[in-house]
Design a protein around this motif. Structure first.
Motif, PDB file in Angstrom:
ATOM      1  N   ASP A 164       0.906  -1.426   0.438  1.00  0.00           N
ATOM      2  CA  ASP A 164       0.223   0.042  -0.150  1.00  0.00           C
ATOM      3  C   ASP A 164       0.912   1.489  -0.032  1.00  0.00           C
ATOM      4  OD1 ASP A 164      -1.941  -1.866   0.055  1.00  0.00           O
ATOM      5  OD2 ASP A 164      -3.358  -0.351   1.719  1.00  0.00           O
ATOM      6  N   LEU A 165       1.743   0.556   1.066  1.00  0.00           N
ATOM      7  CA  LEU A 165       2.916   2.739   0.714  1.00  0.00           C
ATOM      8  C   LEU A 165       4.226   2.519   0.522  1.00  0.00           C
ATOM      9  CD1 LEU A 165       1.862   3.577   4.754  1.00  0.00           C
ATOM     10  CD2 LEU A 165       0.908   3.532   2.469  1.00  0.00           C
ATOM     11  N   SER A 166       4.656   1.163   0.069  1.00  0.00           N
ATOM     12  CA  SER A 166       5.967   0.921  -0.594  1.00  0.00           C
ATOM     13  C   SER A 166       7.205   1.392   0.807  1.00  0.00           C
ATOM     14  CB  SER A 166       6.221   2.297  -2.135  1.00  0.00           C
ATOM     15  OG  SER A 166       4.915   1.350  -2.868  1.00  0.00           O
ATOM     16  N   MET A 167       6.726   1.092   1.440  1.00  0.00           N
ATOM     17  CA  MET A 167       7.552   1.367   2.510  1.00  0.00           C
ATOM     18  C   MET A 167       6.842   0.371   4.031  1.00  0.00           C
ATOM     19  SD  MET A 167       6.121   4.851   4.723  1.00  0.00           S
ATOM     20  CE  MET A 167       7.370   5.512   3.183  1.00  0.00           C
ATOM     21  N   SER A 168       8.482  -0.104   5.158  1.00  0.00           N
ATOM     22  CA  SER A 168       7.640  -0.842   5.547  1.00  0.00           C
ATOM     23  C   SER A 168       7.313  -0.247   7.103  1.00  0.00           C
ATOM     24  CB  SER A 168       8.807  -1.813   6.011  1.00  0.00           C
ATOM     25  OG  SER A 168      10.128  -0.944   6.917  1.00  0.00           O
ATOM     26  N   PRO A 169       6.173  -0.756   8.082  1.00  0.00           N
ATOM     27  CA  PRO A 169       6.671   0.064   9.527  1.00  0.00           C
ATOM     28  C   PRO A 169       7.747   0.633   9.785  1.00  0.00           C
ATOM     29  CG  PRO A 169       5.611  -2.026   9.299  1.00  0.00           C
ATOM     30  CD  PRO A 169       6.227  -1.855   8.378  1.00  0.00           C
ATOM     31  N   LEU A 170       8.893   0.534   9.457  1.00  0.00           N
ATOM     32  CA  LEU A 170      10.005   1.533  10.925  1.00  0.00           C
ATOM     33  C   LEU A 170      11.040   2.282   9.713  1.00  0.00           C
ATOM     34  CD1 LEU A 170      11.959  -2.109  12.225  1.00  0.00           C
ATOM     35  CD2 LEU A 170      10.423   0.434  13.236  1.00  0.00           C
ATOM     36  N   ASP A 171      10.242   2.717   8.058  1.00  0.00           N
ATOM     37  CA  ASP A 171      10.050   3.444   7.661  1.00  0.00           C
ATOM     38  C   ASP A 171       9.656   4.810   8.018  1.00  0.00           C
ATOM     39  OD1 ASP A 171      12.065   1.756   6.252  1.00  0.00           O
ATOM     40  OD2 ASP A 171      10.573   1.895   4.812  1.00  0.00           O
ATOM     41  N   LEU A 172       8.114   3.956   8.554  1.00  0.00           N
ATOM     42  CA  LEU A 172       6.982   5.799   8.742  1.00  0.00           C
ATOM     43  C   LEU A 172       6.912   5.768  10.182  1.00  0.00           C
ATOM     44  CD1 LEU A 172       4.624   7.354   8.040  1.00  0.00           C
ATOM     45  CD2 LEU A 172       3.889   5.450   7.585  1.00  0.00           C
ATOM     46  N   PHE A 173       7.672   4.800  11.275  1.00  0.00           N
ATOM     47  CA  PHE A 173       7.707   5.418  12.607  1.00  0.00           C
ATOM     48  C   PHE A 173       8.912   5.266  13.107  1.00  0.00           C
ATOM     49  CE2 PHE A 173       3.320   3.290  10.969  1.00  0.00           C
ATOM     50  CZ  PHE A 173       2.827   4.180  10.989  1.00  0.00           C
ATOM     51  N   ALA A 174       9.001   5.260  14.033  1.00  0.00           N
ATOM     52  CA  ALA A 174      10.193   5.519  14.951  1.00  0.00           C
ATOM     53  C   ALA A 174      10.522   3.696  15.550  1.00  0.00           C
ATOM     54  CB  ALA A 174      10.579   6.977  15.973  1.00  0.00           C
ATOM     55  N   THR A 175       9.570   3.356  15.760  1.00  0.00           N
ATOM     56  CA  THR A 175       8.782   1.980  17.098  1.00  0.00           C
ATOM     57  C   THR A 175       7.961   1.451  16.406  1.00  0.00           C
ATOM     58  OG1 THR A 175       8.027   3.377  18.462  1.00  0.00           O
ATOM     59  CG2 THR A 175      10.380   3.524  18.529  1.00  0.00           C
ATOM     60  N   PHE A 176       8.013   0.091  16.347  1.00  0.00           N
ATOM     61  CA  PHE A 176       6.810  -0.046  15.723  1.00  0.00           C
ATOM     62  C   PHE A 176       6.277  -1.398  16.269  1.00  0.00           C
ATOM     63  CE2 PHE A 176       3.994  -3.171  12.968  1.00  0.00           C
ATOM     64  CZ  PHE A 176       2.487  -1.737  12.423  1.00  0.00           C
ATOM     65  N   SER A 177       5.583  -1.614  17.507  1.00  0.00           N
ATOM     66  CA  SER A 177       5.725  -3.569  17.830  1.00  0.00           C
ATOM     67  C   SER A 177       5.218  -4.111  16.894  1.00  0.00           C
ATOM     68  CB  SER A 177       3.915  -2.751  18.542  1.00  0.00           C
ATOM     69  OG  SER A 177       2.837  -2.898  18.551  1.00  0.00           O
ATOM     70  N   GLU A 178       6.014  -5.140  17.226  1.00  0.00           N
ATOM     71  CA  GLU A 178       5.568  -6.519  16.561  1.00  0.00           C
ATOM     72  C   GLU A 178       4.226  -6.866  16.244  1.00  0.00           C
ATOM     73  OE1 GLU A 178       8.721  -9.054  15.531  1.00  0.00           O
ATOM     74  OE2 GLU A 178      10.428  -7.201  15.410  1.00  0.00           O
ATOM     75  N   GLU A 179       3.756  -7.179  17.891  1.00  0.00           N
ATOM     76  CA  GLU A 179       2.820  -8.168  18.720  1.00  0.00           C
ATOM     77  C   GLU A 179       1.419  -6.744  17.740  1.00  0.00           C
ATOM     78  OE1 GLU A 179       2.559 -11.392  18.890  1.00  0.00           O
ATOM     79  OE2 GLU A 179       4.411 -11.952  18.403  1.00  0.00           O
ATOM     80  N   PRO A 180       0.698  -8.071  18.126  1.00  0.00           N
ATOM     81  CA  PRO A 180      -0.744  -6.660  18.276  1.00  0.00           C
ATOM     82  C   PRO A 180      -1.288  -6.372  19.162  1.00  0.00           C
ATOM     83  CG  PRO A 180      -1.359  -8.452  16.989  1.00  0.00           C
ATOM     84  CD  PRO A 180       0.165  -8.489  17.671  1.00  0.00           C
ATOM     85  N   LEU A 181      -2.152  -5.052  19.848  1.00  0.00           N
ATOM     86  CA  LEU A 181      -2.465  -5.494  20.773  1.00  0.00           C
ATOM     87  C   LEU A 181      -4.061  -5.504  21.541  1.00  0.00           C
ATOM     88  CD1 LEU A 181       0.242  -3.098  21.647  1.00  0.00           C
ATOM     89  CD2 LEU A 181      -1.361  -2.631  22.514  1.00  0.00           C
ATOM     90  N   ALA A 182      -4.412  -5.877  20.342  1.00  0.00           N
ATOM     91  CA  ALA A 182      -5.689  -6.424  19.365  1.00  0.00           C
ATOM     92  C   ALA A 182      -5.600  -6.803  18.466  1.00  0.00           C
ATOM     93  CB  ALA A 182      -7.056  -5.035  20.304  1.00  0.00           C
TER      94      ALA A 182
END
Length: 595
Positions: A168-186
């Motif tokens: 969708d965005l041609s990037m990984s989560p860590l390209d957009l965010f400083a941190t990103f939890s691998e496990e979902p909270l919900a």
């Protein structure tokens, strides 16, 4: 001479029969016999070979469907098989001669439907909720089968989340965010939520990075959606033919709402619009909060499958223990929640249609000490109420409290619903309500006891009569009834601290006078209508006062008589169920909404 020529002629014919370049001696050609034909294959060998080919093709298709199509076709075939099996089971076994086996038949069919939902997962959980809207009027096994559709759904792996970002965005989560939890909270049926931190520049000029909630759609949904919706419509059509009851008329409307729910751009727009409407409502402003949605302006790319929202801490609406630990008043909490849904229905005409406890959160008010604040999340499923329908709905609620029977019956007929005024009023309010007095008699003594088969045939006929003109029935009423039942269930879970019916009626009156009717001055409407308006207003306030007094007595009884279990809503629900059973022959047990 003639005899000496014949052998030569035969020899030339034999040579001409040889292919070019091939040479054979006369002795070889005449002495070698042609090879015998192969023995004919047996019928079983032919079918075995065909079965192997068919099995190979089927296995190849299954692998392709699973690897590249998220098992969309396989899921539909599974659903079709179960639908056909249930149809045959009913056609064969739903008969007067097998009346004592009807309950077992319903249990078998309900368990098969539950198996399909549990196995297919994904959008089927949402479709199960849609079917659950009608489960309250179905036999008990169906209520139990759909009772789990609000439970937590399994999450997808972090690698699949990365795949959604890349596509969708041609990037990984860590390209957009400083941190990103691998496990979902919900995790829910359509999406799951991860916690992340915005990069310093993304929060706006001069604002440091902040914690956000990132909602990511499960990758299979986009491939499965149309197949799943087709299966849902097909099953609803089949159920209509099977039960000979109008059920399919809601399928297209529900399908269109489901499509909108899978678009996170649509959800982001709904959240922003809801926040704007709250800010324009004096009774709710500052006390109800919608978490901010981050878009392009904040450095967050927007997508139909990825949405970034402000992270807000709070507890679920039904977490009574936590609310009491914060020393918040349960009635104030529930009044706010009911007022919010009522404002949406009667004033805005823009309604959040999934108000279960997980989507309405509570926290101590950030600026008002000791007061609660309601937080609304998950804005995927909203409906727009046409002005004419909203005016009729407001008028209906107000008419119920001023006992305007002709108006109640007029609206029922307009909506294609053939119910007597008492049952129609009670169904709208979700509480027993009499606007007409029935002659009481010994119905149970006069009518002999019927078998389960006879009872269900009679119920089916009554339902068909009730929904006498399905084309006139407002589709919005399906979701509004569901919302009312969910808010009633939320109130029950907190011990019924709020007078739901009265509070909803007050908002109906606000909607009726504030935004739906024109000038009601003496000059505009005339003397008779002006006097009638004043009388109706007095009667409305008087009726609400009586109900409020009864509600207060119930609260005192709960406080001083601990043995008296069950709150106001529990008592109303039991009375409503009894009324439906005695006057209409319907067994209502919709505890599914308490999940």
């Amino acid at each position: 001479m003639h005899r000496t020529v014949r052998p030569v002629t035969r020899g030339r014919r034999a040579l001409r029969q040889l292919s070019p370049g091939r040479f054979a001696s006369t002795s070889t050609s005449t002495s070698t016999a042609p090879p015998p034909p192969p023995p004919p294959r047996s019928r079983s060998a032919k079918w075995g070979r065909r079965a192997v080919i068919a099995g190979g093709v089927g296995l190849g298709f299954y692998v392709y469907d699973k690897q590249f199509n998220a098992s969309a076709v396989t899921r539909s075939l599974r659903t079709g098989y179960i639908g056909l099996l249930c149809t045959l089971d009913y056609k064969i076994n739903f008969a007067p001669s097998k009346a004592d086996q009807i309950e077992a038949l319903h249990e078998r069919v309900a368990n098969r439907l539950r198996w399909v939902i549990d196995t297919n997962q994904g959008l089927y959980l949402k479709l199960g909720q849609a079917l659950g809207l009608q489960a309250a009027l179905l036999p008990k096994p169906y209520k139990e089968a759909f009772g789990h559709v609000f439970d937590r759904a399994p999450a997808v792996s972090y690698d699949e989340v990365i795949g959604v970002f890349q596509k969708d965005l041609s990037m990984s989560p860590l390209d957009l965010f400083a941190t990103f939890s691998e496990e979902p909270l919900a995790s829910a049926s359509i999406a799951q939520v991860h916690q992340a931190t915005l990069k310093p520049y993304a929060g706006g000029e001069g604002e440091p990075g902040r914690t956000v909630a990132v909602k990511v759609q499960k990758p299979a949904i986009v491939k499965q959606m149309e197949w799943d919706l087709f299966s849902y419509r097909s099953l609803t059509w089949l159920a209509e033919k099977l039960f000979d009851m109008p059920m399919y008329f809601v399928a297209k409307y529900v399908s269109s709402q489901m499509r909108l729910e899978t678009s996170f751009k649509n959800e982001a727009n709904n959240a922003r619009r809801c926040a704007e409407l709250i800010s324009q409502t004096p009774e709710l402003k500052d006390d109800v909060y919608v978490p901010r949605v981050f878009g392009e302006a904040e450095g967050c790319k927007e997508s139909d499958r990825i949405m970034v929202m402000e992270w807000v801490d709070g507890c679920r609406l039904n977490d009574r223990k936590q609310i009491e630990e914060w020393k918040l008043n349960l009635r104030e909490v529930m009044d706010l929640a009911i007022s919010t849904m009522s404002a949406m229905t009667f004033s805005w005409g823009f309604v959040h249609c999934d108000p279960h406890p997980g989507n309405i959160m509570v926290r101590p008010h950030p600026t008002k000490k000791g007061k609660p604040q309601i937080i609304l999340i998950d804005h995927g499923l909203y409906i727009e109420l046409p002005r004419e329908f909203r005016e009729d709905y407001c008028t209906l609620w107000r008419s119920l409290f001023v006992l305007d029977v002709p108006k109640i019956e007029t609206i029922a007929r307009k909506w294609g619903i053939a119910l007597d005024a008492n049952m129609f009023a009670s169904a709208i309010l979700l509480r027993p309500f009499q606007v007409n007095k029935h002659k009481k008699g010994g119905r149970k003594d006069q009518v002999p006891e019927k078998t389960q088969y006879e009872q269900q045939v009679e119920l089916k006929q009554r339902m068909k009569t009730m929904l006498e003109n399905e084309q006139l029935i407002p589709r919005e009423l399906i979701f509004l009834t569901r919302c009312q039942r969910m808010m009633q269930a939320n109130n029950q879970l907190l011990g019924s601290p709020s007078s739901r019916v009265n509070l909803t009626a007050k908002w109906a009156s606000i909607g009726y006078t504030r935004s739906l009717t024109g000038s009601r001055s003496l000059r505009t409407v005339g003397a008779w209508r002006w006097i009638r308006d004043r009388f109706d207003a007095f009667l409305f306030r008087f009726t609400l006062g009586i109900v409020d007094l009864a509600f207060w007595f119930t609260l005192q009884k709960q406080r001083f008589l601990p043995k008296d279990k069950g709150g106001w809503e529990d008592k109303l629900q039991k009375q409503f169920e009894a009324m439906a059973r005695e006057e209409f022959g319907i067994e209502i047990d919709d505890t599914v909404f308490l999940g």
